[in-house]
Motif scaffolding. Structure first.
Motif, PDB file in Angstrom:
ATOM      1  N   UNK A 563      14.009   6.319  52.130  1.00 49.31           N
ATOM      2  CA  UNK A 563      13.530   5.763  53.401  1.00 49.31           C
ATOM      3  C   UNK A 563      14.343   6.299  54.561  1.00 49.31           C
ATOM      4  N   UNK A 567      13.404   8.112  57.977  1.00 42.49           N
ATOM      5  CA  UNK A 567      13.818   7.478  59.240  1.00 42.49           C
ATOM      6  C   UNK A 567      14.569   8.436  60.143  1.00 42.49           C
ATOM      7  N   UNK A 570      12.690  10.258  62.734  1.00 44.88           N
ATOM      8  CA  UNK A 570      12.230   9.330  63.776  1.00 44.88           C
ATOM      9  C   UNK A 570      13.378   8.974  64.709  1.00 44.88           C
ATOM     10  N   UNK A 579      17.988   1.263  76.889  1.00 46.46           N
ATOM     11  CA  UNK A 579      17.510   0.230  77.835  1.00 46.46           C
ATOM     12  C   UNK A 579      17.171   0.861  79.166  1.00 46.46           C
ATOM     13  N   UNK A 582      13.924   4.626  79.227  1.00 45.97           N
ATOM     14  CA  UNK A 582      12.826   4.346  78.306  1.00 45.97           C
ATOM     15  C   UNK A 582      11.459   4.588  78.956  1.00 45.97           C
ATOM     16  N   UNK A 584       8.257   7.254  79.814  1.00 45.82           N
ATOM     17  CA  UNK A 584       7.563   8.240  78.987  1.00 45.82           C
ATOM     18  C   UNK A 584       8.180   9.615  79.140  1.00 45.82           C
ATOM     19  N   UNK A 587      10.890   9.760  76.904  1.00 47.98           N
ATOM     20  CA  UNK A 587      10.349   9.972  75.573  1.00 47.98           C
ATOM     21  C   UNK A 587      10.047  11.456  75.370  1.00 47.98           C
ATOM     22  N   UNK A 648      16.744   0.433  67.165  1.00 47.11           N
ATOM     23  CA  UNK A 648      15.581  -0.411  66.918  1.00 47.11           C
ATOM     24  C   UNK A 648      14.750   0.123  65.786  1.00 47.11           C
ATOM     25  N   UNK A 649      14.711   1.382  65.758  1.00 51.55           N
ATOM     26  CA  UNK A 649      13.883   2.017  64.736  1.00 51.55           C
ATOM     27  C   UNK A 649      14.481   1.799  63.350  1.00 51.55           C
ATOM     28  N   UNK A 652      15.223  -2.314  60.564  1.00 53.81           N
ATOM     29  CA  UNK A 652      14.767  -2.822  59.280  1.00 53.81           C
ATOM     30  C   UNK A 652      15.531  -2.212  58.125  1.00 53.81           C
TER      31      UNK A 652
ATOM     32  N   UNK B   1       8.651  -3.356  58.992  1.00 57.97           N
ATOM     33  CA  UNK B   1       9.251  -2.017  59.095  1.00 57.97           C
ATOM     34  C   UNK B   1       9.368  -1.574  60.527  1.00 57.97           C
ATOM     35  N   UNK B   2      10.535  -1.553  60.975  1.00 59.75           N
ATOM     36  CA  UNK B   2      10.796  -1.234  62.390  1.00 59.75           C
ATOM     37  C   UNK B   2      10.465   0.234  62.671  1.00 59.75           C
ATOM     38  N   UNK B   3      10.516   1.064  61.643  1.00 61.03           N
ATOM     39  CA  UNK B   3      10.280   2.489  61.933  1.00 61.03           C
ATOM     40  C   UNK B   3       8.796   2.735  62.147  1.00 61.03           C
ATOM     41  N   UNK B   4       8.039   1.853  61.658  1.00 62.13           N
ATOM     42  CA  UNK B   4       6.601   2.036  61.839  1.00 62.13           C
ATOM     43  C   UNK B   4       6.113   1.520  63.187  1.00 62.13           C
ATOM     44  N   UNK B   5       6.911   0.846  63.819  1.00 63.99           N
ATOM     45  CA  UNK B   5       6.550   0.228  65.095  1.00 63.99           C
ATOM     46  C   UNK B   5       6.256   1.300  66.150  1.00 63.99           C
ATOM     47  N   UNK B   6       7.162   2.241  66.166  1.00 64.89           N
ATOM     48  CA  UNK B   6       6.988   3.323  67.149  1.00 64.89           C
ATOM     49  C   UNK B   6       5.655   4.038  66.949  1.00 64.89           C
ATOM     50  N   UNK B   9       3.046   1.972  68.149  1.00 66.78           N
ATOM     51  CA  UNK B   9       3.015   1.989  69.620  1.00 66.78           C
ATOM     52  C   UNK B   9       2.332   3.239  70.137  1.00 66.78           C
ATOM     53  N   UNK B  10       2.750   4.346  69.552  1.00 70.78           N
ATOM     54  CA  UNK B  10       2.095   5.599  69.961  1.00 70.78           C
ATOM     55  C   UNK B  10       0.614   5.517  69.708  1.00 70.78           C
ATOM     56  N   UNK B  58       1.227   2.695  78.552  1.00 69.68           N
ATOM     57  CA  UNK B  58       2.010   3.298  77.474  1.00 69.68           C
ATOM     58  C   UNK B  58       3.491   3.079  77.690  1.00 69.68           C
ATOM     59  N   UNK B  62       5.950   0.887  75.504  1.00 66.56           N
ATOM     60  CA  UNK B  62       7.119   1.477  74.851  1.00 66.56           C
ATOM     61  C   UNK B  62       8.424   0.796  75.266  1.00 66.56           C
ATOM     62  N   UNK B  63       8.464   0.352  76.499  1.00 65.30           N
ATOM     63  CA  UNK B  63       9.711  -0.296  76.916  1.00 65.30           C
ATOM     64  C   UNK B  63       9.619  -1.817  76.908  1.00 65.30           C
ATOM     65  N   UNK B  65      10.121  -3.879  74.677  1.00 59.44           N
ATOM     66  CA  UNK B  65      11.254  -4.551  74.008  1.00 59.44           C
ATOM     67  C   UNK B  65      12.421  -4.763  74.940  1.00 59.44           C
ATOM     68  N   UNK B  66      12.567  -3.829  75.830  1.00 58.60           N
ATOM     69  CA  UNK B  66      13.764  -3.897  76.684  1.00 58.60           C
ATOM     70  C   UNK B  66      13.591  -4.790  77.878  1.00 58.60           C
TER      71      UNK B  66
END
Lengths: 685, 76
Positions: A563, A567, A570, A579, A582, A584, A587, A648-649, A652, B1-6, B9-10, B58, B62-63, B65-66
């Motif tokens: 896993x 990860x 990602x 914070x 963030x 786009x 990103x 955050x990613x 889990x 699963x936090x990795x799937x969140x992104x 989101x996308x 978008x 994406x932000x 959470x913050x």
């Protein structure tokens, strides 16, 4: 230093030896010169003897002078009393016993001088007993009583002696006086007879002879009486002196004797005086008679002379002239007689005329004599009465004294009775006090004894209890040992069980496949919990298993690794997002960075992370490395350092990793604990 | 699963942006056709609006959470 000492020793030895040699030589010289050595020894001996003799002589002289010293010497030096007695004679005031013997001897011998001499040491001895205070009181009192007794005896002896002697003398005197009186009366009678009686001449001469004899008798008797009287007076004086002396002695028992002696004395004196007065009266009468006889004789002689002058041849005694006278003679005689009668008549007339005067004169004379006699009688009577009164007084005094003494004795007896009562009371009180004290002492002693007894019994009891306790303790110990054995076995069983359950739990951890978590650990955990009721630690540990693991199970490390690999890319892509960054655009930039940046797949992490190492890419490579090498913990720690979106990613994954780690930790702890317990319970051979 | 969140989101973002863009475009076209005599500016305006809204959404998503200005249970 040793050599110095030796030298010194040698020097001193030489010196001494030299000196001794010199002295030896001197002695040798002396021995060779013989006479000087003998003289020297003789001188020494003589000097010694002189010193000793001088000492002894000086001691004897001083003992002679000072009796206390003598007594001290006699007390301290043995046989000195013999020596001192030999040299000086017996010590004088030492004791009253030799004096008493002497006194008794004198008493028996009836010698006043010895008695007086004995009285002196007697009076000295009471004074001598006073400074000798060593003697006890009773001895002194006894000695004083003895001396009083002696004095009394002396006094009585002396009194008796003097009384007897004076009585004798007085009796003698009285007898003599009586004899004198009788002689005088006889003489007077004879004289009267001779004067008046008309007796024939032969008888007259016999009468005259008788008269002379009576006169001689009278004179002899009077002399005897006088001597006896003087003797009696002497004796009475001595008695008086003795009485006075015994009055001077302060012995009360002598007083009645003294009184009696005085009375006797007085009586004797009175009798003597009476007799003396009788004698005097007889003498006066005799004097009158003698005067009368003298006158008669004178007249006779006158007549004789006249007659002889007239008739010279006539004999002296004219009464015998009966037949020898002639008529002339007779006539002459008658004429003479007539003349004489005339003369006598004339004288008688004259006498009658002068009678009154003569009578007056005689009366006067008689008065004077009577006066004198009266005075004398009065004085003697007065003396006698005085004496009687004094004696009466003395008697009354003695009676009164007796009465007083009796009363005093009764008072004293009363006082003694009161004293005895008081003493009895005091004794009673004292007895009470003493009894109380004794009882107190007794009770205290009893208490002490009881406490001691109790203490001892308590000690015994304590010892017994102690023994019992030790035995019981041992028994208990044995029981406990057995119990503990049982317990230990139980524990061992439990430990085994625990170990087994923990092993089961451990095994369940291995049941995780790829991407499939383990079976829920609930059962195994329950088993573990069941097998560790008493161990709080184990219970705590088993309850510390995270809930997720219990209900859902945990992922294996391999799945986590896989896993993570997915990860990683990602996390790389969102490395720049946090914070503040963030948007786009960020990103886009982050994605660009991830596409363009190349880092090592795996990099060994350093021991300490510095700020550079906190770059996500680095961290991820470190974590990969750790994961590849099986260190999930370190990987988790490193991954934990990610920040922002990357964090955050991987959240889990981190949680899962934590879970797994936790579970594994708990299980490993439990197994370690079980192992330890198991090891602990195993008994060494 | 936090990795799937992104990823999720996308996905949402893309879907939303597509929708927004399309809707904006469509509305622009509509408006340009209807109201603005087939000028292009409403189309561009509409597509711009649509893009902008999509971008903003978008970004917001994406932000989200913050921001955390209000408690939200779950984002789809």
């Amino acid at each position: 230093m040793l050599r110095a000492c030796l030298r010194g020793a040698n020097a001193t030895a030489r010196n001494n030896f030299g000196k001794t040699r010199l002295t030896n030589l001197q002695h040798c010289r002396h021995y060779t010169a013989g006479e000087t050595s003998g003289g020297g020894a003789a001188k020494v001996v003589a000097a010694g003897l002189v010193t000793v003799g001088g000492g002894i002589g000086g001691t004897i002289l001083y003992a002679k002078w000072d009796n206390k010293f003598r007594a001290a010497v006699e007390n301290n030096v043995p046989y000195s009393d013999w020596l001192l007695g030999l040299a000086l004679g017996p010590p004088s005031p030492k004791s009253g016993l030799p004096i008493k013997k002497q006194e008794y001897k004198d008493c028996h011998e009836h010698q006043d001088t010895s008695v007086t001499a004995a009285v002196h040491p007697d009076t000295e001895s009471p004074t001598a007993t006073e400074p000798l205070k060593e003697r006890p009181v009773e001895e002194v009192a006894a000695i004083l009583a003895q001396q009083d007794q002696e004095e009394q005896d002396i006094a009585t002896c002396s009194l008796e002696e003097s009384l007897t002697s004076s009585a004798k003398a007085t009796l003698q005197a009285i007898g003599a006086q009586e004899a004198a009186l009788q002689a005088i009366t006889r003489h007077t009678l004879k004289l009267k007879e001779a004067m008046e009686a008309e007796v024939p001449p032969q008888e007259k001469s016999a009468q005259w002879k008788d008269l002379e004899a009576a006169l001689a008798d009278r004179t002899g008797a009077v002399n005897d009486a006088e001597t006896a009287l003087s003797k009696a007076n002497e004796a009475l004086d001595s008695l008086k002196s003795v009485i006075d002396k015994s009055k001077g002695l302060k012995v009360s028992a002598v007083r009645p004797l003294v009184l009696a002696a005085e009375e006797n004395l007085h009586n004797m004196v009175v009798d003597l005086d009476k007799v003396v007065t009788k004698v005097h009266s007889a003498e006066s009468e005799a004097k009158i008679v003698s005067q009368y006889s003298e006158l008669v004789n004178e007249a006779k002689q006158q007549f004789q002379r006249e007659v002889s002058s007239l008739t010279p041849e006539i004999q002296a005694n004219w009464k015998g002239l009966t037949g020898k006278l002639s008529s002339d003679d007779l006539n002459a005689l008658i004429a003479h007689a007539h003349r004489r009668i005339d003369q006598l008549n004339r004288e008688l007339a004259e006498q009658r005329v002068r009678e009154q005067i003569h009578i007056d004169a005689a009366l006067e004379q008689q008065k004077l004599e009577d006066q004198k006699a009266l005075e004398k009688a009065v004085s003697t009577a007065l003396q006698h009465i005085k004496e009687e009164a004094r004696l009466e007084q003395e008697r009354k005094l003695s009676e009164l004294r007796e009465v007083m003494e009796a009363e005093m004795r009764t008072q004293l007896r009363r006082q003694a009775a009161a004293h005895t009562d008081h003493v009895r009371d005091v004794l009673k009180v004292q007895e009470q006090e003493l009894r109380v004290d004794a009882e107190q002492v007794l009770s205290s002693k009893m208490l002490e004894q009881e406490t001691r007894y109790r203490q001892l019994s308590q000690e015994q009891l304590d010892n017994f209890t102690l023994d019992m306790n030790t035995a019981y303790a041992r028994l208990k110990g044995m029981e406990e040992a057995i119990d503990s054995h049982v317990v230990a076995e139980e524990e061992a069983r439990k430990a085994h069980q625990l170990w087994l359950s923990v092993e089961a739990l451990n095994y369940t951890l291995k049941t995780a496949n790829a991407d499939i978590p383990t079976v829920p650990l609930e059962g195994a955990a329950q088993a573990v919990r069941d097998s560790c009721h008493d161990s709080d630690f184990a219970l705590a540990l088993s309850s510390a298993l995270p809930e997720e693991s219990l209900h859902r199970g945990v992922y294996s490390e391999a799945s986590l690794r896989a896993r993570f690999n997915s990860l990683r890319s990602l996390a790389r892509r969102v490395a720049l997002i946090d914070e503040s960054h963030n948007s786009l655009y960020q990103y886009f930039l982050s994605y660009l960075q991830a596409a363009l940046l190349f880092e090592e797949k795996q990099e060994a992490p350093p021991a300490q992370l510095c700020s550079e190492d906190l770059d996500p890419f680095k961290l991820l490579s470190y974590a990969s490395y750790c994961l590849e090498h099986g260190d999930l913990e370190l990987a988790a720690k490193l991954v934990n350092q990610l920040r922002g979106e990357a964090r955050r990613v991987v959240e889990d994954w981190l949680t899962e990793a934590r879970l797994t780690l936790e579970t594994r930790q708990v299980v490993s702890l439990l197994s370690a604990y079980a192992n330890a317990v198991g090891l602990g319970t195993t008994q060494a051979p | 699963m936090s990795e799937k969140e992104l990823g999720k989101k996308w996905d949402r973002c893309l879907a939303d942006s597509a929708i927004k863009l399309g809707t904006g475009l469509g509305l622009g076209i509509v408006f340009s056709v209807l109201f603005f005599k087939r000028h292009t500016w409403p189309i561009s305006f509409g597509s711009g609006v649509g893009l902008g809204m999509a971008y903003a959404n978008c970004q917001n998503d994406l932000r989200s959470h913050y921001l955390q200005h209000r408690r939200q249970s779950v984002f789809i």
